[in-house]
Design a protein around this motif. Structure first.
Motif, PDB file in Angstrom:
ATOM      1  N   VAL A   1       0.520  -1.143   0.001  1.00  0.00           N
ATOM      2  CA  VAL A   1       0.058   0.073  -0.189  1.00  0.00           C
ATOM      3  C   VAL A   1       0.894   0.919   0.415  1.00  0.00           C
ATOM      4  N   SER A   2       1.340   1.690  -1.060  1.00  0.00           N
ATOM      5  CA  SER A   2       2.229   2.798  -1.443  1.00  0.00           C
ATOM      6  C   SER A   2       1.522   4.499  -2.276  1.00  0.00           C
ATOM      7  N   ALA A   3       2.501   5.177  -1.334  1.00  0.00           N
ATOM      8  CA  ALA A   3       1.736   6.137  -2.601  1.00  0.00           C
ATOM      9  C   ALA A   3       2.715   6.306  -4.011  1.00  0.00           C
ATOM     10  N   ARG A   4       3.731   5.530  -4.123  1.00  0.00           N
ATOM     11  CA  ARG A   4       4.320   4.849  -5.353  1.00  0.00           C
ATOM     12  C   ARG A   4       2.946   4.861  -6.645  1.00  0.00           C
TER      13      ARG A   4
ATOM     14  N   ASN B   1      -8.947   3.854   2.536  1.00  0.00           N
ATOM     15  CA  ASN B   1     -10.308   3.570   1.541  1.00  0.00           C
ATOM     16  C   ASN B   1      -9.583   1.839   1.346  1.00  0.00           C
ATOM     17  N   ALA B   2      -8.502   1.760   0.928  1.00  0.00           N
ATOM     18  CA  ALA B   2      -7.703   0.958  -0.303  1.00  0.00           C
ATOM     19  C   ALA B   2      -8.226  -0.492   0.501  1.00  0.00           C
ATOM     20  N   VAL B   3      -7.495  -0.020   1.743  1.00  0.00           N
ATOM     21  CA  VAL B   3      -7.963  -1.661   2.862  1.00  0.00           C
ATOM     22  C   VAL B   3      -9.119  -2.134   3.232  1.00  0.00           C
ATOM     23  N   ALA B   4     -10.155  -1.203   3.178  1.00  0.00           N
ATOM     24  CA  ALA B   4     -11.659  -0.590   2.873  1.00  0.00           C
ATOM     25  C   ALA B   4     -11.600  -2.458   1.854  1.00  0.00           C
ATOM     26  N   HIS B   5     -11.687  -1.654   1.064  1.00  0.00           N
ATOM     27  CA  HIS B   5     -11.992  -2.621  -0.869  1.00  0.00           C
ATOM     28  C   HIS B   5     -11.096  -3.890  -0.065  1.00  0.00           C
ATOM     29  N   ILE B   6      -9.850  -4.066  -0.237  1.00  0.00           N
ATOM     30  CA  ILE B   6      -9.622  -5.272   0.199  1.00  0.00           C
ATOM     31  C   ILE B   6     -10.184  -6.154   0.709  1.00  0.00           C
ATOM     32  N   GLN B   7     -10.670  -5.147   1.813  1.00  0.00           N
ATOM     33  CA  GLN B   7     -11.274  -6.535   3.268  1.00  0.00           C
ATOM     34  C   GLN B   7     -12.109  -6.745   2.968  1.00  0.00           C
ATOM     35  N   LYS B   8     -13.193  -5.626   1.688  1.00  0.00           N
ATOM     36  CA  LYS B   8     -14.807  -5.691   1.267  1.00  0.00           C
ATOM     37  C   LYS B   8     -14.578  -7.850   0.251  1.00  0.00           C
ATOM     38  N   GLU B   9     -13.555  -6.965  -0.410  1.00  0.00           N
ATOM     39  CA  GLU B   9     -13.352  -7.808  -1.481  1.00  0.00           C
ATOM     40  C   GLU B   9     -12.982  -9.894  -1.525  1.00  0.00           C
ATOM     41  N   GLU B  10     -12.637  -9.555  -0.190  1.00  0.00           N
ATOM     42  CA  GLU B  10     -11.666 -10.346   0.775  1.00  0.00           C
ATOM     43  C   GLU B  10     -13.125 -10.887   1.960  1.00  0.00           C
ATOM     44  N   HIS B  11     -13.833 -10.269   2.222  1.00  0.00           N
ATOM     45  CA  HIS B  11     -14.950 -10.837   2.730  1.00  0.00           C
ATOM     46  C   HIS B  11     -13.965 -11.069   4.620  1.00  0.00           C
ATOM     47  N   LEU B  12     -13.232  -9.788   5.213  1.00  0.00           N
ATOM     48  CA  LEU B  12     -12.712 -10.118   6.185  1.00  0.00           C
ATOM     49  C   LEU B  12     -12.997  -9.138   7.315  1.00  0.00           C
TER      50      LEU B  12
ATOM     51  N   ASN C   1      -1.126   5.955  -2.850  1.00  0.00           N
ATOM     52  CA  ASN C   1      -1.977   6.127  -1.086  1.00  0.00           C
ATOM     53  C   ASN C   1      -3.255   5.409  -1.551  1.00  0.00           C
ATOM     54  N   GLY C   2      -4.036   5.484  -2.502  1.00  0.00           N
ATOM     55  CA  GLY C   2      -4.902   4.271  -2.752  1.00  0.00           C
ATOM     56  C   GLY C   2      -5.686   4.510  -3.988  1.00  0.00           C
ATOM     57  N   GLY C   3      -5.353   6.841  -4.664  1.00  0.00           N
ATOM     58  CA  GLY C   3      -5.106   6.544  -6.004  1.00  0.00           C
ATOM     59  C   GLY C   3      -5.671   5.198  -6.992  1.00  0.00           C
ATOM     60  N   LEU C   4      -5.148   3.930  -6.745  1.00  0.00           N
ATOM     61  CA  LEU C   4      -4.885   3.318  -7.895  1.00  0.00           C
ATOM     62  C   LEU C   4      -5.134   2.022  -7.179  1.00  0.00           C
ATOM     63  N   ILE C   5      -5.987   1.124  -7.269  1.00  0.00           N
ATOM     64  CA  ILE C   5      -6.225   0.280  -6.726  1.00  0.00           C
ATOM     65  C   ILE C   5      -5.972  -0.733  -8.094  1.00  0.00           C
ATOM     66  N   TYR C   6      -5.218  -2.481  -8.179  1.00  0.00           N
ATOM     67  CA  TYR C   6      -5.042  -3.147  -8.797  1.00  0.00           C
ATOM     68  C   TYR C   6      -4.678  -4.813  -8.521  1.00  0.00           C
ATOM     69  N   LYS C   7      -4.215  -5.805  -9.928  1.00  0.00           N
ATOM     70  CA  LYS C   7      -4.258  -6.955  -9.724  1.00  0.00           C
ATOM     71  C   LYS C   7      -3.063  -6.896 -10.516  1.00  0.00           C
ATOM     72  N   PRO C   8      -1.908  -7.261 -10.095  1.00  0.00           N
ATOM     73  CA  PRO C   8      -0.447  -7.215 -11.380  1.00  0.00           C
ATOM     74  C   PRO C   8      -0.820  -8.337 -11.835  1.00  0.00           C
ATOM     75  N   GLN C   9      -0.871  -8.685 -13.432  1.00  0.00           N
ATOM     76  CA  GLN C   9      -0.686  -9.590 -14.392  1.00  0.00           C
ATOM     77  C   GLN C   9      -0.057  -9.860 -15.366  1.00  0.00           C
TER      78      GLN C   9
ATOM     79  N   THR D   1      -2.622  14.099  -3.030  1.00  0.00           N
ATOM     80  CA  THR D   1      -3.414  13.163  -4.212  1.00  0.00           C
ATOM     81  C   THR D   1      -3.970  13.630  -3.658  1.00  0.00           C
ATOM     82  N   PRO D   2      -5.995  13.188  -4.506  1.00  0.00           N
ATOM     83  CA  PRO D   2      -7.283  12.819  -4.689  1.00  0.00           C
ATOM     84  C   PRO D   2      -7.522  12.965  -2.867  1.00  0.00           C
ATOM     85  N   ILE D   3      -8.932  13.376  -2.419  1.00  0.00           N
ATOM     86  CA  ILE D   3      -9.142  13.266  -1.571  1.00  0.00           C
ATOM     87  C   ILE D   3      -9.409  12.120  -1.028  1.00  0.00           C
TER      88      ILE D   3
END
Length: 266
Positions: free
Chosen positions: A38-41, A194-205, A63-71, A186-188
């Motif tokens: 989870v990076s600012a990079r 928010n990024a952690v919450a996205h992954i938390q919801k995705e994985e039902h944790l 910082n959460g502006g882009l959430i992605y899955k590497p391919q 970065t955007p507010i």
């Protein structure tokens, strides 16, 4: 029991030279717990770590502006929040006119741009092993911009810049310091929480099944959204106040030691 670990990169997972220590690699690879950076990079600046750690999980850039899955070739975008183009031009104009000596940098998902080469960009290249594209701030922008990074190794100038930016009327942006010489814009809605919450919801944790490691101001929202926030020893005192535990520093395998002592032994 912890089911997902979230790692800040710079000054947390990474050693001061920008590398990942052998112990950090070994402990993360041998753990059965999924790990997300989870990076600012930007994604291209994170890829070496994803490869070295052999991560297959969802990752977080800007910082959460882009959430992605590497391919294999690129990545699958799961969430994206860029800076409004008019706001991009506003920031460029304000910084360039009022602080011409600072290093102004902006990022698309594939490219790092800067207004000039200087000691700050040289230092960033030494850490990330990436080189910026020089572009005038007056140029016509066609790229989608996710982040500004403003740098100055002059502490007096940096303090002036920080105070100036935080007093501006920028309701749609987060303005946060990272270390002693970096300010990230970065955007507010682009936060690590928010990024952690996205992954938390995705994985039902549940929140108490999440752990996070960090060191900087932009890690505090993430710390508030996990059950087990762990700061590295080099974190600021403010960040440590939000941590349940403090591990060793990023020079001393802080992530690996924290995982062994506070997660795997639970």
């Amino acid at each position: 029991m912890i089911q997902h670990i979230f790692l800040d990169m710079d000054n947390t997972l990474l050693s001061p030279d920008g590398s990942i220590s052998p112990k950090n690699i070994s402990v993360i690879q041998n753990s059965s717990i999924p790990v997300s950076l989870v990076s600012a990079r930007a994604p291209f600046e994170m890829q070496f770590a994803i490869d070295e750690l052999n991560l297959q999980t969802t990752q977080v850039a800007f910082n959460g502006g882009l959430i992605y899955k590497p391919q294999t070739n690129g990545y699958q975008q799961l969430y994206s929040q860029a800076i409004d183009p008019q706001t991009v031009k506003k920031i460029m104009t304000i910084v360039h006119q009022n602080f011409p000596k600072v290093s102004l940098n902006w990022y698309s998902d594939h490219t790092w741009y800067t207004d000039k080469n200087c000691q700050e960009t040289d230092a960033e290249t030494a850490i990330t092993h990436e080189k910026p594209v020089i572009q005038k701030t007056s140029a016509n922008l066609t790229q989608t911009i996710y982040k500004f990074m403003v740098m100055s190794f002059d502490p007096i100038l940096f303090d002036r810049l920080q105070n100036y930016l935080k007093q501006l009327d920028l309701p749609d942006l987060n303005v946060m310091t990272s270390g002693d010489a970096y300010i990230e814009i970065t955007p507010i809605s682009a936060t690590k929480a928010n990024a952690v919450a996205h992954i938390q919801k995705e994985e039902h944790l549940k929140i108490d099944q999440l752990a996070a490691f960090g060191d900087g101001e932009n890690d505090i929202p993430m710390f508030k959204h996990v059950g087990l926030p762990i700061a590295v020893a080099n974190a600021s005192q403010e960040v440590k106040q939000y941590a349940k535990f403090v591990s060793t520093s990023n020079r001393e395998d802080g992530v690996a030691n924290g995982i062994e002592r506070h997660i795997l032994k639970k």
